[in-house]
Design a protein around this motif. Structure first.
Motif, PDB file in Angstrom:
ATOM      1  N   GLN A  64      22.913  34.143   5.865  1.00  0.00           N
ATOM      2  CA  GLN A  64      21.944  35.205   5.343  1.00  0.00           C
ATOM      3  C   GLN A  64      20.550  34.869   5.134  1.00  0.00           C
ATOM      4  O   GLN A  64      19.629  35.527   5.153  1.00  0.00           O
ATOM      5  N   GLY A  65      20.441  33.455   5.105  1.00  0.00           N
ATOM      6  CA  GLY A  65      19.024  33.008   5.070  1.00  0.00           C
ATOM      7  C   GLY A  65      18.413  32.440   6.396  1.00  0.00           C
ATOM      8  O   GLY A  65      17.380  31.638   6.270  1.00  0.00           O
ATOM      9  N   ALA A  66      18.855  32.898   7.425  1.00  0.00           N
ATOM     10  CA  ALA A  66      18.291  32.699   8.755  1.00  0.00           C
ATOM     11  C   ALA A  66      17.664  33.868   9.502  1.00  0.00           C
ATOM     12  O   ALA A  66      17.412  33.735  10.671  1.00  0.00           O
ATOM     13  N   ARG A  67      17.164  34.742   8.609  1.00  0.00           N
ATOM     14  CA  ARG A  67      16.353  35.795   9.328  1.00  0.00           C
ATOM     15  C   ARG A  67      15.211  35.392  10.078  1.00  0.00           C
ATOM     16  O   ARG A  67      14.721  36.104  10.786  1.00  0.00           O
ATOM     17  N   HIS A  68      14.662  34.317   9.643  1.00  0.00           N
ATOM     18  CA  HIS A  68      13.264  33.829  10.185  1.00  0.00           C
ATOM     19  C   HIS A  68      13.660  33.477  11.772  1.00  0.00           C
ATOM     20  O   HIS A  68      12.472  33.504  12.526  1.00  0.00           O
ATOM     21  N   VAL A  69      14.705  33.047  12.407  1.00  0.00           N
ATOM     22  CA  VAL A  69      15.253  32.829  13.406  1.00  0.00           C
ATOM     23  C   VAL A  69      14.705  33.892  14.502  1.00  0.00           C
ATOM     24  O   VAL A  69      14.209  33.685  15.604  1.00  0.00           O
ATOM     25  N   ALA A  70      15.016  35.361  14.126  1.00  0.00           N
ATOM     26  CA  ALA A  70      14.676  36.367  14.957  1.00  0.00           C
ATOM     27  C   ALA A  70      13.355  36.414  15.364  1.00  0.00           C
ATOM     28  O   ALA A  70      13.252  37.091  16.671  1.00  0.00           O
ATOM     29  N   GLY A  71      12.310  35.996  14.671  1.00  0.00           N
ATOM     30  CA  GLY A  71      10.787  36.224  14.913  1.00  0.00           C
ATOM     31  C   GLY A  71      10.200  34.926  15.392  1.00  0.00           C
ATOM     32  O   GLY A  71       8.896  34.803  15.454  1.00  0.00           O
ATOM     33  N   ALA A  72      10.966  33.932  15.632  1.00  0.00           N
ATOM     34  CA  ALA A  72      10.456  32.516  16.008  1.00  0.00           C
ATOM     35  C   ALA A  72      10.306  32.556  17.531  1.00  0.00           C
ATOM     36  O   ALA A  72      11.005  33.155  18.165  1.00  0.00           O
ATOM     37  N   ALA A  73       9.653  31.853  18.116  1.00  0.00           N
ATOM     38  CA  ALA A  73       9.337  31.188  19.537  1.00  0.00           C
ATOM     39  C   ALA A  73      10.498  30.962  20.052  1.00  0.00           C
ATOM     40  O   ALA A  73      10.987  31.205  21.310  1.00  0.00           O
ATOM     41  N   ALA A  74      11.346  30.086  19.466  1.00  0.00           N
ATOM     42  CA  ALA A  74      12.382  29.413  19.806  1.00  0.00           C
ATOM     43  C   ALA A  74      13.118  28.888  18.726  1.00  0.00           C
ATOM     44  O   ALA A  74      12.841  28.914  17.404  1.00  0.00           O
ATOM     45  N   ALA A  75      14.276  28.445  18.906  1.00  0.00           N
ATOM     46  CA  ALA A  75      15.331  27.963  17.716  1.00  0.00           C
ATOM     47  C   ALA A  75      15.887  26.900  18.717  1.00  0.00           C
ATOM     48  O   ALA A  75      16.449  26.597  19.946  1.00  0.00           O
ATOM     49  N   ILE A  76      16.387  25.750  17.513  1.00  0.00           N
ATOM     50  CA  ILE A  76      17.055  24.696  18.093  1.00  0.00           C
ATOM     51  C   ILE A  76      18.362  24.603  17.191  1.00  0.00           C
ATOM     52  O   ILE A  76      18.308  24.714  16.326  1.00  0.00           O
ATOM     53  N   ALA A  77      19.459  25.063  17.844  1.00  0.00           N
ATOM     54  CA  ALA A  77      20.852  25.085  17.413  1.00  0.00           C
ATOM     55  C   ALA A  77      21.423  23.841  17.376  1.00  0.00           C
ATOM     56  O   ALA A  77      21.325  22.829  18.188  1.00  0.00           O
ATOM     57  N   ILE A  78      21.438  22.986  16.216  1.00  0.00           N
ATOM     58  CA  ILE A  78      22.000  21.680  15.799  1.00  0.00           C
ATOM     59  C   ILE A  78      23.744  21.538  15.720  1.00  0.00           C
ATOM     60  O   ILE A  78      24.384  22.313  15.034  1.00  0.00           O
ATOM     61  N   VAL A  79      24.218  21.427  16.776  1.00  0.00           N
ATOM     62  CA  VAL A  79      25.566  21.395  17.147  1.00  0.00           C
ATOM     63  C   VAL A  79      26.389  19.875  16.730  1.00  0.00           C
ATOM     64  O   VAL A  79      25.861  19.125  17.169  1.00  0.00           O
ATOM     65  N   ALA A  80      27.346  19.932  16.178  1.00  0.00           N
ATOM     66  CA  ALA A  80      28.296  18.741  16.014  1.00  0.00           C
ATOM     67  C   ALA A  80      29.664  18.772  16.050  1.00  0.00           C
ATOM     68  O   ALA A  80      30.292  20.131  16.110  1.00  0.00           O
ATOM     69  N   PRO A  81      30.237  17.908  16.019  1.00  0.00           N
ATOM     70  CA  PRO A  81      31.945  17.750  16.282  1.00  0.00           C
ATOM     71  C   PRO A  81      32.689  18.132  14.864  1.00  0.00           C
ATOM     72  O   PRO A  81      31.696  17.697  14.118  1.00  0.00           O
ATOM     73  N   GLU A  82      33.607  18.621  15.053  1.00  0.00           N
ATOM     74  CA  GLU A  82      34.440  18.708  13.774  1.00  0.00           C
ATOM     75  C   GLU A  82      34.929  17.436  13.246  1.00  0.00           C
ATOM     76  O   GLU A  82      35.232  16.714  14.057  1.00  0.00           O
ATOM     77  N   PRO A  83      34.234  17.351  11.998  1.00  0.00           N
ATOM     78  CA  PRO A  83      34.768  15.960  11.349  1.00  0.00           C
ATOM     79  C   PRO A  83      36.194  15.722  11.325  1.00  0.00           C
ATOM     80  O   PRO A  83      37.040  16.811  11.103  1.00  0.00           O
ATOM     81  N   GLN A  84      36.631  14.530  11.469  1.00  0.00           N
ATOM     82  CA  GLN A  84      38.253  14.195  11.451  1.00  0.00           C
ATOM     83  C   GLN A  84      38.457  13.874  10.088  1.00  0.00           C
ATOM     84  O   GLN A  84      39.771  14.093   9.773  1.00  0.00           O
ATOM     85  N   ASP A  85      37.552  13.390   9.142  1.00  0.00           N
ATOM     86  CA  ASP A  85      37.935  13.272   7.608  1.00  0.00           C
ATOM     87  C   ASP A  85      36.710  13.226   6.930  1.00  0.00           C
ATOM     88  O   ASP A  85      35.502  13.421   7.424  1.00  0.00           O
ATOM     89  N   GLU A  86      36.927  13.095   5.492  1.00  0.00           N
ATOM     90  CA  GLU A  86      35.741  13.247   4.480  1.00  0.00           C
ATOM     91  C   GLU A  86      34.705  12.147   4.925  1.00  0.00           C
ATOM     92  O   GLU A  86      33.516  12.433   4.745  1.00  0.00           O
ATOM     93  N   GLN A  87      34.935  11.029   5.213  1.00  0.00           N
ATOM     94  CA  GLN A  87      34.042   9.923   5.439  1.00  0.00           C
ATOM     95  C   GLN A  87      33.300  10.549   6.680  1.00  0.00           C
ATOM     96  O   GLN A  87      31.956  10.316   6.567  1.00  0.00           O
ATOM     97  N   GLN A  88      33.906  10.818   7.625  1.00  0.00           N
ATOM     98  CA  GLN A  88      33.262  11.254   9.017  1.00  0.00           C
ATOM     99  C   GLN A  88      32.350  12.562   8.519  1.00  0.00           C
ATOM    100  O   GLN A  88      31.193  12.565   8.967  1.00  0.00           O
ATOM    101  N   ALA A  89      32.872  13.362   7.699  1.00  0.00           N
ATOM    102  CA  ALA A  89      31.798  14.485   7.311  1.00  0.00           C
ATOM    103  C   ALA A  89      30.846  13.974   6.649  1.00  0.00           C
ATOM    104  O   ALA A  89      29.773  14.467   6.848  1.00  0.00           O
ATOM    105  N   ALA A  90      30.795  13.089   5.538  1.00  0.00           N
ATOM    106  CA  ALA A  90      29.511  12.349   5.124  1.00  0.00           C
ATOM    107  C   ALA A  90      28.662  12.073   5.813  1.00  0.00           C
ATOM    108  O   ALA A  90      27.604  12.306   5.799  1.00  0.00           O
ATOM    109  N   LEU A  91      29.116  11.210   6.803  1.00  0.00           N
ATOM    110  CA  LEU A  91      28.164  10.442   7.901  1.00  0.00           C
ATOM    111  C   LEU A  91      27.553  11.558   8.818  1.00  0.00           C
ATOM    112  O   LEU A  91      26.334  11.484   9.159  1.00  0.00           O
TER     113      LEU A  91
END
Length: 171
Positions: A64-91
């Motif tokens: 809902q707060g990403a509307r500014h992306v539509a008007g940008a010159a570019a966007a960088i999607a920051i993609v990550a692996p699904e974390p395996q546990d809580e410690q990995q999620a925090a890191l």
């Protein structure tokens, strides 16, 4: 711009000119993210650069707060692996924050504005970006030249006073 000036000039930009950001500038911003510190040198990130207007418009719908992306010159999607546990999620969150901030400062150094957003609609993100199984869109960084005013050192910072935030030795 000097590093200290870039840190003081960086701000969230939500409205951009239609001026294209040169590939060399985008590559420098991306390289800053790639070089960010990471726990155990894990480097859990991948970056998808989007410059196609239709893709940007669709990518703006992942949060809902990403509307500014539509008007940008570019966007960088920051993609990550699904974390395996809580410690990995925090890191993972810490590492992604490091990479994101490194990119925002590198952009400010070039006079390029950025705005960050989270992502909740992972099905849409997967469709727009073609993400492989086991990966998710963590954040989106809109990139472009600010339409209101160029980046400059912010003299009247809207932050808690230094002496209220900093504690030396003990609270």
């Amino acid at each position: 711009m000097e590093t200290w000036d870039a840190l003081r000039a960086r701000r969230n930009v939500r409205q951009f000119t239609q001026e294209r950001v040169p590939d060399e500038a985008l590559d420098r911003i991306l390289d800053a993210g790639r070089r960010a510190p990471s726990a155990g040198n894990w480097q859990p990130w991948d970056f998808v650069v989007v410059t196609d207007r239709e893709q940007l418009v669709e990518l703006a719908k992942v949060w809902q707060g990403a509307r500014h992306v539509a008007g940008a010159a570019a966007a960088i999607a920051i993609v990550a692996p699904e974390p395996q546990d809580e410690q990995q999620a925090a890191l993972l969150q810490y590492d992604l924050g490091q990479a994101t901030y490194a990119m925002t400062v590198a952009a400010a150094d070039l006079g390029v504005g950025t705005g960050h957003a989270a992502a909740s609609d992972q099905d849409r993100a997967r469709a727009v970006l073609g993400l492989p199984e086991g990966r998710f869109l963590a954040y989106v960084l809109s990139v472009g030249y600010p339409s209101d005013k160029p980046l400059a050192v912010i003299e009247r910072l809207n932050r808690r006073p230094f002496d209220e935030v900093v504690h030396r030795g003990r609270w």
